[in-house]
Design a protein around this motif. Structure first.
Motif, PDB file in Angstrom:
ATOM      1  N   ASN A  86     -50.101 -37.657 -20.491  1.00 55.20           N
ATOM      2  CA  ASN A  86     -50.139 -36.806 -19.409  1.00 55.20           C
ATOM      3  C   ASN A  86     -49.690 -38.197 -18.734  1.00 55.20           C
ATOM      4  N   SER A  87     -48.566 -38.579 -18.830  1.00 57.05           N
ATOM      5  CA  SER A  87     -48.078 -40.005 -18.891  1.00 57.05           C
ATOM      6  C   SER A  87     -47.155 -40.104 -16.946  1.00 57.05           C
ATOM      7  N   GLU A  88     -47.559 -40.733 -16.740  1.00 60.01           N
ATOM      8  CA  GLU A  88     -46.857 -41.191 -15.456  1.00 60.01           C
ATOM      9  C   GLU A  88     -45.719 -41.546 -15.565  1.00 60.01           C
ATOM     10  N   GLY A  89     -44.604 -41.794 -16.445  1.00 62.56           N
ATOM     11  CA  GLY A  89     -43.069 -42.797 -16.192  1.00 62.56           C
ATOM     12  C   GLY A  89     -42.839 -43.716 -16.332  1.00 62.56           C
ATOM     13  N   GLY A 148     -38.418 -45.774 -39.544  1.00 62.06           N
ATOM     14  CA  GLY A 148     -38.608 -45.952 -41.430  1.00 62.06           C
ATOM     15  C   GLY A 148     -37.729 -44.895 -41.972  1.00 62.06           C
ATOM     16  N   THR A 149     -37.960 -44.905 -43.428  1.00 59.70           N
ATOM     17  CA  THR A 149     -37.690 -43.755 -44.160  1.00 59.70           C
ATOM     18  C   THR A 149     -38.587 -43.176 -44.263  1.00 59.70           C
ATOM     19  N   HIS A 150     -38.519 -41.711 -44.596  1.00 62.00           N
ATOM     20  CA  HIS A 150     -40.143 -40.842 -45.593  1.00 62.00           C
ATOM     21  C   HIS A 150     -41.172 -41.849 -46.026  1.00 62.00           C
ATOM     22  N   ALA A 151     -40.336 -42.750 -46.556  1.00 63.78           N
ATOM     23  CA  ALA A 151     -41.322 -43.664 -46.491  1.00 63.78           C
ATOM     24  C   ALA A 151     -42.697 -43.760 -46.617  1.00 63.78           C
ATOM     25  N   LEU A 152     -42.882 -43.370 -44.700  1.00 65.48           N
ATOM     26  CA  LEU A 152     -43.610 -42.912 -44.037  1.00 65.48           C
ATOM     27  C   LEU A 152     -44.846 -42.402 -43.181  1.00 65.48           C
ATOM     28  N   ILE A 153     -44.124 -41.531 -44.414  1.00 65.38           N
ATOM     29  CA  ILE A 153     -45.776 -40.668 -44.456  1.00 65.38           C
ATOM     30  C   ILE A 153     -45.222 -39.935 -46.408  1.00 65.38           C
ATOM     31  N   GLN A 154     -45.137 -40.678 -47.062  1.00 65.49           N
ATOM     32  CA  GLN A 154     -45.328 -39.884 -48.469  1.00 65.49           C
ATOM     33  C   GLN A 154     -46.553 -41.333 -48.869  1.00 65.49           C
ATOM     34  N   GLU A 155     -46.210 -42.577 -48.741  1.00 67.03           N
ATOM     35  CA  GLU A 155     -47.152 -43.473 -48.785  1.00 67.03           C
ATOM     36  C   GLU A 155     -48.347 -43.720 -47.985  1.00 67.03           C
ATOM     37  N   GLY A 156     -49.054 -44.590 -48.668  1.00 66.73           N
ATOM     38  CA  GLY A 156     -50.345 -44.124 -48.126  1.00 66.73           C
ATOM     39  C   GLY A 156     -50.601 -45.503 -46.577  1.00 66.73           C
ATOM     40  N   VAL A 157     -49.565 -44.266 -45.764  1.00 66.79           N
ATOM     41  CA  VAL A 157     -49.711 -45.310 -44.420  1.00 66.79           C
ATOM     42  C   VAL A 157     -50.240 -44.804 -43.630  1.00 66.79           C
ATOM     43  N   GLU A 158     -51.809 -45.330 -43.089  1.00 64.72           N
ATOM     44  CA  GLU A 158     -52.481 -45.016 -41.939  1.00 64.72           C
ATOM     45  C   GLU A 158     -52.488 -45.669 -40.724  1.00 64.72           C
ATOM     46  N   PHE A 159     -52.460 -44.121 -39.422  1.00 65.34           N
ATOM     47  CA  PHE A 159     -51.842 -44.776 -38.305  1.00 65.34           C
ATOM     48  C   PHE A 159     -53.025 -44.591 -37.743  1.00 65.34           C
ATOM     49  N   ARG A 160     -53.352 -45.442 -36.841  1.00 63.48           N
ATOM     50  CA  ARG A 160     -54.702 -45.887 -35.722  1.00 63.48           C
ATOM     51  C   ARG A 160     -54.662 -44.538 -34.926  1.00 63.48           C
ATOM     52  N   ASN A 161     -53.327 -43.489 -34.808  1.00 64.28           N
ATOM     53  CA  ASN A 161     -53.534 -42.756 -33.931  1.00 64.28           C
ATOM     54  C   ASN A 161     -52.094 -42.438 -33.364  1.00 64.28           C
ATOM     55  N   LEU A 162     -51.253 -41.612 -34.696  1.00 62.85           N
ATOM     56  CA  LEU A 162     -50.027 -41.509 -34.425  1.00 62.85           C
ATOM     57  C   LEU A 162     -49.963 -39.671 -33.847  1.00 62.85           C
ATOM     58  N   GLY A 163     -49.270 -40.231 -32.587  1.00 64.53           N
ATOM     59  CA  GLY A 163     -48.842 -39.174 -31.425  1.00 64.53           C
ATOM     60  C   GLY A 163     -47.375 -38.293 -31.265  1.00 64.53           C
ATOM     61  N   LEU A 164     -46.619 -39.228 -31.889  1.00 70.86           N
ATOM     62  CA  LEU A 164     -45.090 -38.581 -31.752  1.00 70.86           C
ATOM     63  C   LEU A 164     -45.023 -38.849 -32.411  1.00 70.86           C
ATOM     64  N   VAL A 165     -43.995 -37.400 -33.585  1.00 69.99           N
ATOM     65  CA  VAL A 165     -42.790 -38.183 -34.683  1.00 69.99           C
ATOM     66  C   VAL A 165     -41.581 -37.750 -33.962  1.00 69.99           C
ATOM     67  N   ILE A 208     -46.622 -43.647 -25.711  1.00 71.02           N
ATOM     68  CA  ILE A 208     -47.176 -44.548 -25.644  1.00 71.02           C
ATOM     69  C   ILE A 208     -47.731 -45.078 -24.682  1.00 71.02           C
ATOM     70  N   GLU A 209     -47.727 -44.994 -23.417  1.00 75.36           N
ATOM     71  CA  GLU A 209     -48.368 -45.067 -22.557  1.00 75.36           C
ATOM     72  C   GLU A 209     -49.301 -43.943 -22.060  1.00 75.36           C
ATOM     73  N   CYS A 210     -50.040 -43.044 -23.053  1.00 75.37           N
ATOM     74  CA  CYS A 210     -50.908 -42.049 -23.464  1.00 75.37           C
ATOM     75  C   CYS A 210     -51.688 -42.984 -24.256  1.00 75.37           C
ATOM     76  N   GLY A 211     -51.282 -43.939 -24.792  1.00 69.25           N
ATOM     77  CA  GLY A 211     -52.493 -44.925 -25.577  1.00 69.25           C
ATOM     78  C   GLY A 211     -51.928 -44.274 -26.651  1.00 69.25           C
ATOM     79  N   TYR A 212     -50.754 -43.816 -27.718  1.00 67.68           N
ATOM     80  CA  TYR A 212     -50.789 -43.129 -28.797  1.00 67.68           C
ATOM     81  C   TYR A 212     -49.656 -44.177 -30.105  1.00 67.68           C
ATOM     82  N   GLN A 213     -49.557 -43.732 -31.446  1.00 67.74           N
ATOM     83  CA  GLN A 213     -48.313 -44.491 -31.806  1.00 67.74           C
ATOM     84  C   GLN A 213     -47.288 -43.840 -32.016  1.00 67.74           C
ATOM     85  N   SER A 214     -46.084 -44.193 -32.050  1.00 64.83           N
ATOM     86  CA  SER A 214     -45.414 -42.888 -32.258  1.00 64.83           C
ATOM     87  C   SER A 214     -44.802 -43.854 -33.260  1.00 64.83           C
ATOM     88  N   ALA A 215     -43.727 -41.939 -34.088  1.00 65.79           N
ATOM     89  CA  ALA A 215     -42.891 -43.091 -35.635  1.00 65.79           C
ATOM     90  C   ALA A 215     -41.430 -42.006 -34.611  1.00 65.79           C
TER      91      ALA A 215
END
Ligand code: ADP
Ligand code: MG
Length: 696
Positions: A258-261, A379-396, A320-327
């Motif tokens: 619920n972002s304000e934009g 990134g490439t799909h390396a992003l999901i395949q290898e051990g990359v930990e996100f704090r809070n990935l909200g949007l891909v 991001i405005e709602c506090g999440y990371q994006s990929a």
């Protein structure tokens, strides 16, 4: 005969046995059930076989007669051998010709009765007579089975060495005779009635051995009412699976953004342009999904250059405005790098952090991703395949989807907290078709290009017209525009005999000593590629010799000309993608296609379409027709069940019906409790592809 045809081995059908069972297995037929759904690829009308004397030129015809002669002929002035068969039916003669297949001779002897079918031609030298090139043939044997093969409409099956069409047909005849009464109809009655579809048994029978008098054209196009029923069943299974998948997602818990934009507005204020109406509408659709308490699953379609990237950025800023990371995920390193180059400045100017993550990047800011300091990972799909930990990935966001299917998206969902997913594609697929393939997604389309774009002028040249091409390149460079020259290969090889990017670059340097020529290709290190692209973007390079690494995503508005060398070697979608690299500024742009001989018929068609239209939608449709749906969609790769009977182009209308019925059924009965047999069958159809029903 046991009841369950899907478990009854084909070997035990009359006339099969272990040796033929092996051959049939190779054709994908393991059980009686498999065989029932292995339909003929065409039919022949042997009810009314024509006399040879009555044949018509240019028509597909079938004749039957006795072999008069079977000879191998050496063609003068070449190494080619021709096998020529002469057949008479008393009314006249017809010849069958097979080029370079002298071994065919052993199949025939004089006096043997044969059936030939093919398109009737005249003798090319004499202009008279009746001939077939590479006709299909059948030896008439086994008189006791004659009623299966003659005096009726007969099916023709794709078969394999060691099993003649005639043997195959006999097996099918016996199989249907024995098994047809055991076929259960698991389709809900009301669906059949609503859509006027005939009974299953009748449909199977008539799809293999049609009743006398059935229209041949309808049959051969696969659209008789009976064939339609079988196509419907298959499409229905397919759509049922999709609707179960979609239903599962709609009730899953996801993030409510619920972002304000605020961030989005800051971005819009900085942009040197205003969004098109289509971009605005699509962003609203995305925002609507993002606000739901369920994960977004949306497909965004739009031709190259329509401005999908800015929409992607807006969606990421919302998260991001709602506090999440994006990929942002791209299919190739170069495209990921390109996105990074295009995006990072804007994002960083807003005080946000972005990083690039591909297989070849050594220093990975894994800690900053895990701590949440990094807002956007590209990134490439390396992003999901290898051990990359996100704090809070909200949007891909997945760009250029055609290489990511349902399966990869499922994998992704496991990776994070049920993030919202937006899939972007530049392959404009007709709507019904993308619904078939990505029917578990919602769908948005940007159907408008930014204002002021002029269509790229595309012209076709042969290698005799090179001087003109070079003059045009010099001319553009003089006006301060930049030029791409695209080659099919990096290096020349003895075998391929194709012009290459490396040699091409040297030739261009010699030809244009005053211009700055540079080179980019897929084997270069990412940093090298990046610095070349950055220099090109800054206008420090006039001519860029390249391979198809620039196919996707590269955005240099001042590049107003592209020359594609060996254009005959590229696929249609690829040519269109490449051409999409020019025509991005306000200037008139050009795409020159330099084609060498020999060009096949397909190549001719592709080049012709490219010259005729800039419309990616039309190009995709033509491509679909030239290549056929399987290859076009790479269905198998996408992890979807194969369609064996239905055809997504021919049956577009039927797909809609199947989809409506399937979705309605799942709405009423999400686990198909009222139809246990149907449920079992859907699970079988989607087997190994995906877990459909979580319970039950
Ligand atoms: P694609 O859909 O192929 O990914 P891009 O997002 O790369 O297209 O956009 C192509 C170009 O058009 C970029 O240079 C971008 O800045 C520009 N662009 C995007 N939207 C607009 C618009 N509404 N008006 C003018 N230019 C735009
Ligand atoms: Mg793009």
């Amino acid at each position: 005969m046991g009841k369950n045809l899907s478990e009854f081995p084909i070997q035990y059908i009359k006339g099969v046995g272990p040796r033929r069972a092996k051959l049939l297995n190779n054709l994908g037929i393991k059980t009686a059930d498999d065989a029932l759904y292995c339909l003929p690829y065409r039919y022949e009308d042997r009810e009314n076989i024509k006399k040879i004397s009555n044949l018509s030129y240019g028509q597909l015809e079938t004749v039957t007669g006795k072999v008069i002669a079977a000879e191998v002929i050496k063609l003068p002035r070449s190494n080619l051998k021709l096998f020529e068969l002469t057949v008479s039916d008393g009314s006249g003669l017809v010849k069958g010709k097979w080029f370079n297949q002298p071994f065919m001779k052993k199949n025939f002897e004089a006096g043997q009765e044969v059936i030939l079918s093919g398109v009737v031609k005249r003798n090319p030298y004499w202009g008279i007579g009746f001939e077939f090139d590479n006709p299909e043939y059948e030896l008439v044997t086994d008189d006791k089975d004659a009623f299966i093969h003659t005096s009726r409409i007969v099916p023709v099956y794709r078969t394999t060495t060691g099993l003649s069409v005639r043997q195959f047909r006999t097996i099918m005849f016996n199989l249907i005779d024995i098994c047809i009464k055991e076929v259960p109809d698991i389709m809900p009655k009301e669906i059949l009635e609503r859509n006027n579809l005939p009974e299953l048994k009748e449909s199977i029978l008539n799809s293999h051995f049609p009743e006398a008098g059935t229209d041949m054209d309808t049959l051969n196009r696969g659209i008789s009412i009976y064939q339609k029923r079988l196509s419907f069943d298959e499409l229905f299974m397919f759509e049922l699976g999709l609707s179960v998948l979609k239903k599962g997602k709609d009730i899953e818990k996801g993030i409510e953004f619920n972002s304000e934009g605020v961030l989005v507005n800051r971005l819009l204020n900085k942009l040197p342009f205003r969004l098109t109406a289509a971009q605005q509408r699509v962003f609203e659709e995305i925002l609507h999904d993002m606000r739901q308490p369920h994960p977004m699953n949306r497909l965004l379609e739009g031709d190259v250059g329509c401005g999908k990237t800015v929409i992607a950025i807006m969606a990421m800023l919302t998260a991001i405005e709602c506090g999440y990371q994006s990929a942002l995920m791209a299919p190739t390193e170069i495209l990921a790098e390109q996105h990074y180059i295009n995006i990072h400045k804007i994002i960083e100017d807003m005080g946000l952090n972005v990083c690039l993550l591909t297989g070849s990047i050594k220093k990975r800011p894994l800690e900053d991703i895990a701590s949440g300091k990094i807002n956007i990972v590209i990134g490439t799909h390396a992003l999901i395949q290898e051990g990359v930990e996100f704090r809070n990935l909200g949007l891909v966001i997945i760009d250029e989807q055609h290489r990511f299917g349902v399966m990869q998206r499922a994998l992704l969902r496991k990776k994070a907290l049920n993030p919202d997913v937006l899939v972007m594609t530049a392959t404009p697929i007709p709507r019904t078709l993308s619904m078939t393939l990505y029917g578990d997604l919602n769908y948005s389309v940007i159907d408008e290009l930014p204002p002021g774009r002029r269509p790229v002028i595309t012209r076709l040249f042969s290698d005799k017209q090179k001087d003109y091409i070079y003059k045009a390149i010099a001319n553009e460079a003089q006006k301060g525009r930049q030029v791409y020259v695209v080659y099919p290969v990096i290096e020349e090889t003895v075998k391929s005999n194709l012009k290459s990017a490396i040699i091409g670059k040297e030739a261009l340097e010699k030809m244009f000593p005053d211009l700055r020529v540079s080179l980019i290709h897929g084997k270069m290190k990412p940093l090298e590629k990046e610095s070349v692209m950055a220099a090109f973007k800054k206008g420090e390079i006039d001519i860029l010799a390249s391979t198809t690494v620039i196919e996707v995503g590269v955005d240099v508005p001042n590049a107003a000309m592209m020359l594609i060398v060996h254009a005959e070697r590229f696929g249609l979608a690829q040519l269109h993608q490449l051409r999409g690299r020019v025509g991005r500024g306000a200037e008139q742009s050009y795409c020159f296609l330099l084609a060498y001989e020999p060009r096949g018929e397909d190549a001719r068609q592709r080049l012709d379409i490219m010259v005729r239209t800039n419309d990616g939608f039309r190009i995709a449709e033509e491509d679909l027709i030239i290549r056929g749906p399987g290859e076009f969609f790479g269905t198998r790769q996408a992890g979807m069940p194969d369609l064996k009977i239905a055809n997504i182009i021919r049956d577009a209308r039927l797909i809609e019906v199947a989809r409506k019925e399937a979705f309605a059924l799942i709405d009423n009965d999400p686990e198909l409790n009222r139809f246990p047999a149907l449920k079992k069958s859907v699970e079988g159809f989607w087997r190994g592809k995906i877990e459909l029903f979580k319970t039950g």
